[in-house]
Structures are given as C-alpha cells and as structure tokens.
Design a protein around this motif. Structure first.
Motif, PDB file in Angstrom:
ATOM      1  N   GLU A   1      -1.048 -14.069  16.781  1.00 28.17           N
ATOM      2  CA  GLU A   1      -2.267 -13.353  17.126  1.00 28.17           C
ATOM      3  C   GLU A   1      -3.199 -14.228  17.974  1.00 28.17           C
ATOM      4  O   GLU A   1      -3.842 -13.737  18.907  1.00 28.17           O
ATOM      5  CB  GLU A   1      -2.982 -12.902  15.856  1.00 28.17           C
ATOM      6  N   GLN A   2      -3.278 -15.527  17.662  1.00 26.82           N
ATOM      7  CA  GLN A   2      -4.110 -16.427  18.456  1.00 26.82           C
ATOM      8  C   GLN A   2      -3.637 -16.476  19.902  1.00 26.82           C
ATOM      9  O   GLN A   2      -4.447 -16.469  20.836  1.00 26.82           O
ATOM     10  CB  GLN A   2      -4.084 -17.835  17.844  1.00 26.82           C
ATOM     11  N   VAL A   3      -2.324 -16.534  20.096  1.00 30.16           N
ATOM     12  CA  VAL A   3      -1.773 -16.554  21.452  1.00 30.16           C
ATOM     13  C   VAL A   3      -2.137 -15.266  22.186  1.00 30.16           C
ATOM     14  O   VAL A   3      -2.623 -15.281  23.330  1.00 30.16           O
ATOM     15  CB  VAL A   3      -0.243 -16.734  21.414  1.00 30.16           C
ATOM     16  N   LEU A   4      -1.908 -14.143  21.535  1.00 30.62           N
ATOM     17  CA  LEU A   4      -2.184 -12.861  22.170  1.00 30.62           C
ATOM     18  C   LEU A   4      -3.669 -12.693  22.482  1.00 30.62           C
ATOM     19  O   LEU A   4      -4.044 -12.197  23.549  1.00 30.62           O
ATOM     20  CB  LEU A   4      -1.702 -11.715  21.280  1.00 30.62           C
ATOM     21  N   ARG A   5      -4.533 -13.115  21.562  1.00 35.39           N
ATOM     22  CA  ARG A   5      -5.978 -12.987  21.808  1.00 35.39           C
ATOM     23  C   ARG A   5      -6.423 -13.921  22.940  1.00 35.39           C
ATOM     24  O   ARG A   5      -7.329 -13.573  23.704  1.00 35.39           O
ATOM     25  CB  ARG A   5      -6.757 -13.276  20.530  1.00 35.39           C
ATOM     26  N   THR A   6      -5.809 -15.088  23.037  1.00 35.55           N
ATOM     27  CA  THR A   6      -6.134 -15.989  24.142  1.00 35.55           C
ATOM     28  C   THR A   6      -5.780 -15.361  25.477  1.00 35.55           C
ATOM     29  O   THR A   6      -6.569 -15.368  26.426  1.00 35.55           O
ATOM     30  CB  THR A   6      -5.387 -17.327  23.976  1.00 35.55           C
ATOM     31  N   LEU A   7      -4.571 -14.784  25.568  1.00 36.27           N
ATOM     32  CA  LEU A   7      -4.142 -14.149  26.818  1.00 36.27           C
ATOM     33  C   LEU A   7      -4.991 -12.916  27.126  1.00 36.27           C
ATOM     34  O   LEU A   7      -5.344 -12.661  28.287  1.00 36.27           O
ATOM     35  CB  LEU A   7      -2.665 -13.775  26.730  1.00 36.27           C
ATOM     36  N   ALA A   8      -5.319 -12.141  26.098  1.00 35.17           N
ATOM     37  CA  ALA A   8      -6.149 -10.959  26.319  1.00 35.17           C
ATOM     38  C   ALA A   8      -7.537 -11.356  26.796  1.00 35.17           C
ATOM     39  O   ALA A   8      -8.128 -10.690  27.667  1.00 35.17           O
ATOM     40  CB  ALA A   8      -6.248 -10.140  25.035  1.00 35.17           C
ATOM     41  N   SER A   9      -8.061 -12.451  26.244  1.00 34.31           N
ATOM     42  CA  SER A   9      -9.367 -12.933  26.689  1.00 34.31           C
ATOM     43  C   SER A   9      -9.322 -13.335  28.157  1.00 34.31           C
ATOM     44  O   SER A   9     -10.246 -13.045  28.929  1.00 34.31           O
ATOM     45  CB  SER A   9      -9.810 -14.119  25.830  1.00 34.31           C
ATOM     46  N   MET A  10      -8.221 -13.988  28.576  1.00 35.91           N
ATOM     47  CA  MET A  10      -8.064 -14.350  29.986  1.00 35.91           C
ATOM     48  C   MET A  10      -8.001 -13.098  30.871  1.00 35.91           C
ATOM     49  O   MET A  10      -8.446 -13.116  32.023  1.00 35.91           O
ATOM     50  CB  MET A  10      -6.800 -15.182  30.170  1.00 35.91           C
ATOM     51  N   ALA A  11      -7.434 -12.017  30.299  1.00 37.86           N
ATOM     52  CA  ALA A  11      -7.311 -10.772  31.061  1.00 37.86           C
ATOM     53  C   ALA A  11      -8.577  -9.917  30.978  1.00 37.86           C
ATOM     54  O   ALA A  11      -8.664  -8.881  31.639  1.00 37.86           O
ATOM     55  CB  ALA A  11      -6.117  -9.971  30.549  1.00 37.86           C
ATOM     56  N   GLY A  12      -9.520 -10.324  30.138  1.00 38.08           N
ATOM     57  CA  GLY A  12     -10.805  -9.651  30.088  1.00 38.08           C
ATOM     58  C   GLY A  12     -10.896  -8.435  29.204  1.00 38.08           C
ATOM     59  O   GLY A  12     -11.676  -7.519  29.486  1.00 38.08           O
ATOM     60  N   PHE A  13     -10.126  -8.395  28.103  1.00 37.05           N
ATOM     61  CA  PHE A  13     -10.270  -7.260  27.187  1.00 37.05           C
ATOM     62  C   PHE A  13     -10.038  -7.730  25.749  1.00 37.05           C
ATOM     63  O   PHE A  13      -9.342  -8.715  25.510  1.00 37.05           O
ATOM     64  CB  PHE A  13      -9.294  -6.134  27.546  1.00 37.05           C
ATOM     65  N   PRO A  14     -10.642  -7.034  24.773  1.00 33.23           N
ATOM     66  CA  PRO A  14     -10.434  -7.388  23.365  1.00 33.23           C
ATOM     67  C   PRO A  14      -9.108  -6.833  22.860  1.00 33.23           C
ATOM     68  O   PRO A  14      -8.773  -5.672  23.123  1.00 33.23           O
ATOM     69  CB  PRO A  14     -11.621  -6.737  22.648  1.00 33.23           C
TER      70      PRO A  14
END
Length: 297
Positions: free
Chosen positions: A207-220
């Motif tokens: 989940e940490q990995v996915l949230r990091t990538l999603a943050s880079m992509a600009g969405f929660p």
C-alpha cells in the motif's frame, strides 16, 4: 563496569519506560532503576535525566546503549561459539514469507538432510513485521523478510540484515486494459486512477508503494480489497474487481498483464535477518550460507 547491568540500559533505550523494561525483564521498576544508577556510578556519567514524570536517556546514556548492544552481542557470540570446529548441530527456527521459504529454504532443508543431519529446521510462514517481532522475542533464529525500494522497512539496531535477491514488480491489470505504450510509473498508475485497488492484508508495504506512486500521479489512492495470497490477487483482477502489484517474473495467468513500472521502478528486496551477534552460531551460519547460495543460484 558490570556488563550484567547493560541489558537494563539497552531495554530502556528501546522502550523508554522503566515500567515496560521491568515487565519485559520480569523484575521490578526499582531494580531497573538501581541497575541503571549503578551503571552511571561505574561509568562516572549521568545516563538518565528527568523528562516530566518520566525519565529519558542522556547523550552519554545513548552512547553507552550503543556500545552495550555491541558488547552484549559479542558476549552472546562467545557463549554460542565455544567450539567453532565442532560439527554444527541444533535446531534453527525460521520464519519468513512464502516465496522465500519455497525459493531458498526448502532446497536448503533437503541439502542439510543429506550433509548435516544434526541440523534441523522449524519453518513458519509470517510477514516481515511479524517475523522481526519474533526475532526480537527470541522465538526464532532467522527471518526471511522483504521490503520495497519505494517503501524501505526500518530495522531495529539489534537486528542485522543480509540481502538475498531483488525482483522487479509491476502493476497487474486485466489484459484487455493494458496500455499499448508504457509511460513512467506515475503515468501507468494514473491510467487506472478510477479503478479499485488491491493491497496486502498483512503487510502495509504494498500500500505504501501504491500510495507513493499515486501521489506522484496527483490523486488519492483508494484501497478496496486486501489479499495476502498472490493467487487471490490474480483472482480479483480476473473478476474485474481491481488492480494491484505482482512480480514481473511470476508466470502469468491468461487474462492478466503485468505492466512494468519505471522511473521509478519498484523492486522487492528479500533479506535474511538475524539478531546481532547470532549469525556466528554454527548451525545458523550454515543455514545462512546455504540460503544465500540457493537464493542467488
């Protein structure tokens, strides 16, 4: 300085509470306080200072606690390793994640049965945080764990980790939805921003990995499903219920595509973890050597 007092200081450095140290060591808070006070007299430096109603380590206390870990590890190594030339014998307790057990440990079990029958293993499947806790409680001798380069796991100073292998992971999606061109990792994740996402039920690293990538992509990110089994992750994807992380080198079931993640990439890093000073114990050293060789072969 009486080294028998050092465990009290090390435990206080870890927990920051005389009461917790007393409970951990099966004694009273007054004994803990007396032992640390005696250490302070022997070293000639204040080791604790008031912090409201509680106490905390001084700078000298922190330094001595670091030295104490090394000293206690050396003493334990000496006690375990009185005869380094003797035939290794004993039971090695191992806990780890399923892939590491299958890939590195099961071949080791078979090899040891033929070459070192006096060394036996007990095997338990646990996620990294659970295995680390078991190591600290001296319930196991070896933990086979993992983290991701995008979600590095903290390691207790009383533990030592040796790398085993690294594997690239990608985003597993329905084959029909896989992009024709592969953008960077943030672009891949952004393409599925409206999908449900699959996390791990027993380890937050995915989940940490996915949230990091999603943050880079600009969405929660919205984690909808959680699964510990990679087979179940695939079942959820094939049912159209979401997308999630899978190893790129895992054999792919029909209907699933694993989209590579680049810039940044995502790599699972497997490690063999022991308590500091324990790896020299002959049976454990033998198992560690065999596991490392098998993991990289």
């Amino acid at each position: 300085m009486d080294t028998r007092r050092l465990p009290y200081l090390v435990e206080f450095a870890r927990h920051g509470s005389m009461r917790v140290v007393a409970e951990t060591m099966g004694t009273s808070t007054s004994v803990v306080s007396q032992q640390i006070a005696a250490l302070a007299r022997e070293t000639g430096a204040p080791l604790v200072e008031p912090d409201g109603r509680r106490s905390r380590l001084t700078a000298a206390g922190h330094r001595l606690a670091e030295h104490a870990r090394t000293i206690l590890a050396a003493v334990e190594t000496a006690e375990r390793d009185l005869d380094p030339h003797a035939e290794p014998r004993g039971q090695v307790r191992v806990a780890g994640f399923a892939t590491a057990i299958r890939r590195a440990l099961m071949p080791t079990v078979a090899a040891l049965a033929a070459t070192h029958p006096l060394v036996t293993l007990t095997i338990r499947e646990y996620e990294p945080a659970e295995a680390h806790a078991m190591l600290m409680a001296d319930r196991i001798d070896l933990a086979l764990t993992y983290d991701y380069d995008l979600a590095p796991a903290p390691l207790d100073p009383d533990l030592t980790a040796s790398p085993l292998w690294s594997t690239p992971w990608g985003l597993a999606v329905p084959e029909a939805a896989a992009p024709d061109a592969t953008p960077d990792a943030a672009g891949v994740v952004a393409a599925f921003r409206d999908q449900a996402w699959i996390g791990n039920s027993r380890n937050t690293a995915d989940e940490q990995v996915l949230r990091t990538l999603a943050s880079m992509a600009g969405f929660p990110l919205r984690i909808t499903h959680e699964a510990d089994s990679l087979d179940l992750v695939e079942d959820l994807i094939l049912a159209g219920l979401g997308v999630g992380l899978l190893p790129q080198d895992r054999p792919r079931r029909p209907g699933i595509a694993v989209v590579p993640l680049r810039d940044p990439g995502v790599h699972l890093r497997a490690s063999a973890v022991t308590r500091r000073g324990h790896a020299a114990w002959p049976p454990l050293a033998l198992v560690l050597d065999r596991v490392a060789r098998t993991a990289t072969s």
